[in-house]
Each structure stands twice: as structure tokens, then as C-alpha cells.
Write an enzyme that holds these catalytic residues in place. Structure first.
Site, PDB file in Angstrom:
ATOM      1  N   ASP A   1      14.251 -20.494  -2.079  1.00 11.48           N
ATOM      2  CA  ASP A   1      15.676 -20.535  -2.378  1.00 11.48           C
ATOM      3  C   ASP A   1      15.807 -19.536  -3.512  1.00 11.48           C
ATOM      4  OD1 ASP A   1      18.118 -21.064  -3.781  1.00 11.48           O
ATOM      5  OD2 ASP A   1      18.298 -22.853  -2.547  1.00 11.48           O
ATOM      6  N   HIS A   2      16.360 -18.354  -3.231  1.00 12.36           N
ATOM      7  CA  HIS A   2      16.247 -17.297  -4.233  1.00 12.36           C
ATOM      8  C   HIS A   2      16.992 -17.629  -5.525  1.00 12.36           C
ATOM      9  CE1 HIS A   2      20.151 -15.851  -2.711  1.00 12.36           C
ATOM     10  NE2 HIS A   2      20.244 -15.121  -3.808  1.00 12.36           N
TER      11      HIS A   2
ATOM     12  N   HIS B   1      21.566 -23.528  -2.380  1.00 12.74           N
ATOM     13  CA  HIS B   1      21.677 -22.964  -3.734  1.00 12.74           C
ATOM     14  C   HIS B   1      22.396 -23.899  -4.719  1.00 12.74           C
ATOM     15  CE1 HIS B   1      20.263 -19.512  -1.699  1.00 12.74           C
ATOM     16  NE2 HIS B   1      21.411 -18.992  -1.341  1.00 12.74           N
TER      17      HIS B   1
HETATM   18  C1  BG6 Z   1      22.647 -16.081   0.428  1.00 10.54           C
HETATM   19  C2  BG6 Z   1      23.799 -16.411   1.330  1.00 10.54           C
HETATM   20  O1  BG6 Z   1      21.663 -17.071   0.512  1.00 10.54           O
HETATM   21  O2  BG6 Z   1      23.099 -15.978  -0.905  1.00 10.54           O
HETATM   22  C3  BG6 Z   1      24.877 -15.349   1.216  1.00 10.54           C
HETATM   23  O3  BG6 Z   1      23.349 -16.491   2.669  1.00 10.54           O
HETATM   24  C4  BG6 Z   1      25.272 -15.168  -0.229  1.00 10.54           C
HETATM   25  O4  BG6 Z   1      25.999 -15.688   2.013  1.00 10.54           O
HETATM   26  C5  BG6 Z   1      24.053 -14.944  -1.114  1.00 10.54           C
HETATM   27  O5  BG6 Z   1      26.129 -14.033  -0.308  1.00 10.54           O
HETATM   28  C6  BG6 Z   1      24.422 -14.953  -2.584  1.00 10.54           C
HETATM   29  O6  BG6 Z   1      23.322 -14.567  -3.358  1.00 10.54           O
HETATM   30  P1  BG6 Z   1      23.512 -13.848  -4.754  1.00 10.54           P
HETATM   31  O7  BG6 Z   1      22.119 -13.711  -5.287  1.00 10.54           O
HETATM   32  O8  BG6 Z   1      24.175 -12.536  -4.493  1.00 10.54           O
HETATM   33  O9  BG6 Z   1      24.374 -14.749  -5.577  1.00 10.54           O
END
Ligand code: BG6
Length: 478
Positions: free
Chosen positions: A172-173, A235
Site C-alpha cells: 500500500d504505497h 489507503h
Molecule cells: C492509487 C489509486 O492507489 O493512489 C489512484 O489507484 C490514486 O486512483 C493514487 O490516484 C493516489 O496516490 P498518490 O500517491 O498520488 O496520492
């Protein structure tokens, strides 16, 4: 500090995620001197390509997605020399013997499944069949990890057939973001906050993840997912866990993950009246959600706001308000812990009533603010104002803070180091789906439709009402 030598195979090595995130992140780690002598990065996908063509592909990806990241030519040459490519058929036999022959003995092997979840099982099985599944093997999987509890269980089972849980790294980044980790440092590295971190002192908590982008060419996936599956189940849920969890006994993978799991399990079912869903409208040249996903009948949400409760001693009575959406006013993600007012004011009414707010800004301007109440300067008597104690990391920590690795850099290196703290365990993902499923099922049964909202706004007005009716308000999205 360089890590131990490793082989990293990126399945889906020519795909979008590899191009945008994984390969540029690996390059930045190379430039930082973290790749040891003899490391190999192997792209594996269906496309016909050789090493030289893959290196051109990666050079272009770095140029496109690494912005103005400064590097030396020799770093680029060095990095390209550890890149290889093998054409592999995930559902057949092609390429597997070659891939197995490429693996070096006695070193960490990480296999990044940057492919759709339907290929997780077949890939795991072939790694086993072709002798690449041993105790040195680690599997990295991306979201979406299923689309409901049933499919997530099925994916967990198909990985568990060949790998132990400690070999599986579910990304989960958001957990790799610098400020998200800082959240744990703030809570558990300071004496100041933890004694107040409960429903006795905290009025409510709000989590906002606002994006300005639309569905970005991913209409087909997104329309089947929506904001609930795409952002909340993973997230926002992870952010909620880190904010709400009990202190783990150690900063170790299972100690942390056990506490996060308890938070998810303590979530109450959500009253349908405590959820607002929205879909963005067209504006000028920018298309509406329905046009973006090419589905005029779609009832999928591109925005969602919800009010949640946790049934446990620490949080009973403190609501958590979550919202996330696309095409909103600004790209702005933050967590705000809004404390209660003082029990009694010793000042005149005109001094006003104030609250302390601790804001953790995930992006942009990563940092932390604490609003404290002080006397307004000047001779005008005792008037109170709120001023932020501002700790914007780049200001507080200098240029080092600008060099913070991106989430993917950190997470991929954690895989190589064998540290699962920032990865989701199978039971966490299942618990999150177990909470999400009935909510989505409710919408489907009732035929609920999302409310339209203006591009560039903070979502449908009803989302504002969700807080207003409780005498609270959202912080501005700016
Ligand atoms: C991803 C989603 O996991 O996270 C996207 O699938 C979203 O829809 C993105 O735009 C948001 O990531 P960050 O790091 O740009 O906030």
C-alpha cells in the site's frame, strides 16, 4: 547503505506502474548508492523485447517520470548494465526456464507482481514449478488486492499455496510516504501527544485525500472500483489504523500489524446516512466522470465522505470523518486531529472559544502543524488567536528533507531487506474488505446513486452537511 545483493524480477515490467513508479524508483536508489555489486533487475512480460530494447524503454521511462532528478551519466550507464529482460508467458511455459537460469544462487530473490490480480495465482504456481520458490524468495503484490472479501481470500489462498506469509509483501504505497511513517514517530516518539490521544481530549479526527486528477485513462478499472475500493478500503484505512492504533510493543512487523488489525476489527458498521458519494461534472474542456469512463449509466463514485466510529475504550465517542475524491479543488492530503475545547473559559466571551488542531500534511508541503491559542498581540485586551507551530519538513530539516525517497523507493528496498513493517498482512486486507463489503452491498441493494459535484470543488454539498449537522466542519481543501 547498500543492501545485500539481490535479483529482482518485475513481472509486468513493460506496464504502466513499472514505467511510472517502479523502474524510476530503482534508478534513484541506484544513484543513492544502494544497489550492491552484482544486483540484477529483470523485466519480465509478454512483449517481445531483448535486453537492449528494455534498456531503451527504461531510459525513456526515467526521462519521463523522474522530473529534474539530477544524475551522472555513469550512474545511468551503471544502472542500465544491471537491467535484463526475458519474455515470459504468465499463463504458459514460455520464458520460465530461461528466467530460472538467470537467478543466482544464495541470494534474495524478489518477484514483483506488477500485473492484474488474476495472474497472481498462475505466477506463484510457476515460480514453484520452475524451482524459484525457496526461502530466499519474496513476492511483492500490488493493489487491488481483490474486489471483496471472497476474492481477497482467494488471492491469499493462491499465494499461501506456495509461499509463507512472511514471504508476501502486499504494497500500500501510502505506508511508504514519509509523513505517514512520521505519524508513528510523532505518536510514539513524544511524550506530549499520547496522553491526550483519546476520546477524552480529541473531539474528532478528519482525514482528507483530495486529488485534482480524474480517472486518468484508467476508466475501465476505476468504474468497477470507485473511490471506496480504490482509496478507502486501502489507503485511507491504513491512515486510520496508524492514527487510531494502540502503541505496539516494538516497531516490528507483526507488532505493528497486530495493532492495525485490531483497529479495523473495531470499526462499527456504517449507517448509510453517514456516507455521501459523488461523481464529478464536466467543466470547460474537462469531461465529466460519465464521459471519462464512457459509461453514461455509471453509479460508481469518484468522491466519498464517511463518518466512522470505533468501538473501543480509546475512541468510543470520537467520530472519524474520512473523505477522498478526484477532480477536487486541490491536491491536498492531510490528517487533522481536532482537540476539544478547554472545559471552561476564564476569558470574556469575546475572546472566543478555540481548539488545538494537530495537522499532519501528507502532500504537498509535507509536514506537521500544531495550532495553539495565544493572545492576539496589541493593546486590545485579551483576544485570542490560533497560530500554527509549523514544522514543514524542508524548512525544519533543511535540504535533506527534500531528498526523501519516494514511497516506492523505500518499499522496494524494504522488500530486499526483508522488513514487512510497512506492508499489509493478509488478515488485515481481509478485515478491511469484511468491513467494506456490506457498505457496497447496501448501495447495490438500494440502487443508491452518487450526487454530482463540480470539478474544482470540495465535493457535493451534502458532504459538508455531514459535518455541519454535528456542529463541525471540514478543513478547507487548498
Ligand atoms: C492509487 C489509486 O492507489 O493512489 C489512484 O489507484 C490514486 O486512483 C493514487 O490516484 C493516489 O496516490 P498518490 O500517491 O498520488 O496520492
Amino acid at each position: 547503505i547498500p543492501v545485500e545483493a539481490f535479483d529482482l524480477v518485475v513481472f509486468g515490467g513493460t506496464g504502466d506502474l513499472a514505467r511510472r513508479k517502479i523502474l524510476p524508483a530503482l534508478f534513484r536508489r541506484y544513484c543513492a548508492g544502494q544497489m550492491p555489486e552484482g544486483a540484477q533487475i529483470i523485466g519480465a512480460a509478454r512483449s517481445e523485447m531483448d535486453d537492449a530494447q528494455f534498456r531503451v524503454f527504461v531510459t525513456e521511462a526515467i526521462a519521463e517520470f523522474n522530473g529534474d532528478f539530477p544524475y551522472k551519466d555513469e550512474d545511468m550507464q551503471g544502472f542500465l548494465s544491471i537491467l535484463f529482460y526475458i519474455t515470459v508467458d504468465a499463463l504458459g511455459d514460455r520464458g520460465w526456464t530461461e528466467l530460472a537460469a538467470k537467478m543466482q544462487a544464495d541470494r534474495v530473490r524478489a518477484f514483483y507482481f506488477s500485473v492484474g490480480p488474476s495472474l497472481f495465482g498462475p505466477l506463484a504456481e510457476r515460480l514453484h514449478t520452475y524451482g524459484m520458490a525457496d526461502m530466499n524468495t519474496r513476492i511483492v503484490v500490488e493493489k487491488p488486492f481483490g474486489r471483496d472479501l471472497e476474492t481477497a481470500k482467494e488471492l491469499n489462498r493462491s499465494l499461501a499455496d506456495h509461499f509463507d506469509e512472511h514471504q508476501v509483501y502486499r504494497i500500500d504505497h501510502y505506508l511508504g510516504k514519509e509523513t505517514v511513517q512520521n505519524l508513528m514517530a510523532i505518536r510514539f516518539g513524544n511524550m506530549l501527544f499520547e496522553p491526550l490521544w483519546n476520546s477524552q481530549y480529541v473531539d474528532h479526527i478528519q482525514i482528507t485525500v483530495a486529488e485534482t486528477v480524474g480517472v486518468q485513462g484508467r476508466g475501465e478499472y476505476y468504474d468497477r472500483a470507485g473511490a471506496m475500493r480504490d482509496m478507502v478500503q486501502n489507503h485511507l484505512m491504513q491512515l486510520l489504523c496508524l492514527i487510531a492504533m494502540e502503541p505496539p510493543s516494538r516497531f516490528e512487523p507483526d507488532a505493528v500489524r497486530d495493532e492495525k488489525l485490531k483497529v479495523i476489527r473495531a470499526l462499527d458498521p456504517v449507517d448509510p446516512g453517514d456516507i455521501v458519494r459523488g461523481q464529478y461534472r464536466a467543466e470547460g474542456e474537462r469531461q465529466s466522470y460519465l464521459e471519462d469512463v464512457e459509461n453514461p449509466q455509471s453509479t460508481t463514485e469518484s468522491f466519498i465522505a464517511l463518518k466512522l466510529h470505533l468501538s473501543n475504550w480509546r475512541w468510543a465517542g470520537t467520530p472519524f470523518y474520512l473523505r477522498t475524491g478526484k477532480r477536487m479543488r486541490a491536491r491536498s492530503s492531510e490528517i487533522a486531529v481536532v482537540f476539544k475545547e478547554t472545559p471552561h473559559s476564564i476569558f470574556d466571551e469575546e475572546a472566543g472559544r478555540h481548539r488545538n488542531i494537530l495537522t499532519i500534511r501528507l502532500q504537498p508541503n509535507e509536514g506537521i502543524d500544531l495550532d495553539v491559542t495565544i493572545k492576539e498581540p496589541g493593546p486590545g485586551g485579551m483576544r485570542l488567536v490560533d497560530v500554527p507551530l509549523d514544522m514543514t519538513f524542508t524548512e525544519a530539516l533543511g535540504p535533506d528533507a527534500e531528498q526523501v525517497p519516494d514511497a516506492y523507493e523505500r518499499l522496494i528496498m524494504d522488500v530486499v531487506r526483508g522488513n514487512q513493517t510497512l506492508f499489509m498482512r493478509g488478515d488485515e486486507v481481509e478485515a478491511a474488505w469484511a468491513w467494506t463489503d456490506p457498505i457496497i452491498a447496501g448501495w447495490e441493494e438500494r440502487g443508491d446513486k452518487p450526487l454530482p459535484y463540480d470539478t474544482g470543488s470540495s465535493g457535493p454539498v451534502d458532504a459538508l452537511a455531514l459535518m455541519h449537522r454535528d456542529g463541525r466542519r471540514w478543513r478547507e481543501v487548498r
